[in-house]
Design a protein around this motif. Structure first.
Motif, mmCIF file in Angstrom:
data_model
loop_
_atom_site.group_PDB
_atom_site.id
_atom_site.type_symbol
_atom_site.label_atom_id
_atom_site.label_comp_id
_atom_site.label_asym_id
_atom_site.label_seq_id
_atom_site.Cartn_x
_atom_site.Cartn_y
_atom_site.Cartn_z
ATOM 1 N N ASN A 76 0.819 -1.140 -0.091
ATOM 2 C CA ASN A 76 -0.055 0.106 -0.087
ATOM 3 C C ASN A 76 0.773 1.261 0.000
ATOM 4 O OD1 ASN A 76 -2.407 -1.256 -0.071
ATOM 5 N ND2 ASN A 76 -2.528 -1.577 2.029
ATOM 6 N N GLY A 77 1.894 1.245 0.644
ATOM 7 C CA GLY A 77 2.980 2.258 0.762
ATOM 8 C C GLY A 77 3.413 2.468 -0.927
ATOM 9 N N GLY A 78 3.655 1.400 -1.638
ATOM 10 C CA GLY A 78 4.114 1.349 -2.846
ATOM 11 C C GLY A 78 3.092 2.130 -3.842
ATOM 12 N N ARG A 79 1.864 1.865 -3.551
ATOM 13 C CA ARG A 79 0.666 2.351 -4.310
ATOM 14 C C ARG A 79 0.506 4.084 -3.923
ATOM 15 N NH1 ARG A 79 -3.722 1.701 -3.707
ATOM 16 N NH2 ARG A 79 -4.042 0.778 -1.648
ATOM 17 N N CYS A 80 0.878 4.273 -2.869
ATOM 18 C CA CYS A 80 0.719 5.786 -2.120
ATOM 19 C C CYS A 80 1.708 6.401 -2.854
ATOM 20 C CB CYS A 80 0.822 5.862 -0.835
ATOM 21 S SG CYS A 80 -1.032 5.338 0.029
ATOM 22 N N ILE A 81 3.125 5.899 -2.798
ATOM 23 C CA ILE A 81 4.302 6.574 -3.359
ATOM 24 C C ILE A 81 4.075 7.025 -4.789
ATOM 25 C CG2 ILE A 81 5.954 4.777 -4.196
ATOM 26 C CD1 ILE A 81 8.208 6.539 -2.108
ATOM 27 N N LEU A 117 -0.565 -1.720 -8.615
ATOM 28 C CA LEU A 117 0.943 -1.822 -8.604
ATOM 29 C C LEU A 117 1.246 -3.437 -8.782
ATOM 30 C CD1 LEU A 117 3.824 -1.010 -7.349
ATOM 31 C CD2 LEU A 117 2.974 -1.676 -5.016
ATOM 32 N N GLN A 118 2.261 -3.482 -9.764
ATOM 33 C CA GLN A 118 2.785 -4.807 -9.778
ATOM 34 C C GLN A 118 3.669 -5.454 -8.865
ATOM 35 O OE1 GLN A 118 4.567 -5.566 -13.671
ATOM 36 N NE2 GLN A 118 4.208 -7.946 -13.584
ATOM 37 N N PHE A 246 -0.829 -8.507 -9.299
ATOM 38 C CA PHE A 246 -0.885 -6.913 -9.260
ATOM 39 C C PHE A 246 -1.919 -6.638 -8.081
ATOM 40 C CE2 PHE A 246 0.362 -6.394 -13.612
ATOM 41 C CZ PHE A 246 0.760 -5.255 -13.715
ATOM 42 N N LEU A 247 -1.339 -5.652 -7.231
ATOM 43 C CA LEU A 247 -2.335 -4.946 -6.038
ATOM 44 C C LEU A 247 -2.948 -3.715 -6.430
ATOM 45 C CD1 LEU A 247 -2.960 -4.650 -2.952
ATOM 46 C CD2 LEU A 247 -0.459 -3.740 -2.814
#
Length: 260
Positions: A76-81, A117-118, A246-247
């Motif tokens: 989720n951090g990856g999606r937010c960044i 996000l992959q 994918f997330l």
């Protein structure tokens, strides 16, 4: 010195984001990170991230847990960044960036509030009793439960995270209830040392564990409900390896400000 920050959340998993593209990342003050993440004496967050430049990728993600320590991958951090990078004008509709577990591709909606996000491929799932153990960028323990709404996630998850098997490095502990058309997931996260409203690598691990548990193969899509909202997972599974993972979920700016 004043620090400009942005607060983002992805399905209730919240983060402090700081633009560090103008200078190299060094001399990180872990105590300050822990203070900023504190929900009573700081901004409050499950973690903190820096965005830095990288010669081969659009940017690099540096993730720190709420305890101030450098963390493993945070989905989720990856999606937010990714949403933050779009806000900064670093990317537009898609990106390739570097995280602690390697390169990641992501695509983002026009309004910048939904990110696919992959995640890394996974080919190893082991068992600990009836539970599943796997690494989706961070290590996860997945246990099926009934009446998860009323289950004691904090104490049960903490006991597993600190038991003799996992105590040295810790593990994130996920509990899942299969409700037919979707999975309900609650997670105790190491580094936060509490239940969080969502965990991206955790729900990814849960979807994979359940696919193996049900002997499902092919191109699979899983709807997951967490305390902070809804997340979707999709991947290809041939019975041995999970690929094209994918997330997918929301990534929204909450507020911005200065601290210091």
């Amino acid at each position: 010195m004043k620090i400009n920050f942005f607060k983002y959340q992805g399905a209730g998993n919240d983060f402090i984001l700081i633009d560090h593209t103008a200078s190299p990342l060094k001399d990180i003050d872990n105590e300050l990170i822990e203070q900023l993440c504190d929900r009573r004496f700081g901004i409050g967050a499950d973690g903190l991230m820096f965005v830095t430049q990288h010669e081969q990728y659009d940017f690099e993600m540096h993730y720190f847990n709420a305890d101030g320590r450098l963390g493993s991958m945070c989905g989720n951090g990856g999606r937010c960044i990714v949403a933050f990078a779009k806000h900064l004008g670093i990317i537009n509709k898609e990106t390739n960036f570097l995280a602690v577990d390697g390169p990641h591709y992501a695509r983002i909606s026009e309004n910048g509030e939904w990110v696919d996000l992959q995640m890394i491929d996974v080919d190893l799932i082991t068992n600990d009793g009836d539970a599943f153990v796997l690494n989706t960028g961070s290590p996860h323990y997945v246990s099926l439960q009934k009446d998860l709404k009323n289950f004691d996630v904090y104490h049960t998850g903490k006991a597993i995270r600190y038991n003799e098997t996992y105590n040295e490095k810790g593990i994130n502990v996920n509990f899942v209830e299969d409700l037919g058309d979707h999975l309900f997931v609650r997670t105790y996260e190491r580094g936060v040392e509490d239940e969080t409203y969502a965990c991206g690598t955790g729900v990814t691990a849960v979807a994979m564990a359940m696919a193996k548990h049900k002997n499902q193969t092919g191109h699979l899509k899983t709807d997951i409900k967490v305390l902070g909202g809804d997340i979707k997972i999709e991947f290809d599974y041939d019975g041995e390896k999970f690929t094209n993972v994918f997330l997918c979920g929301p990534a929204k700016l909450v507020f911005e400000g200065q601290v210091g």
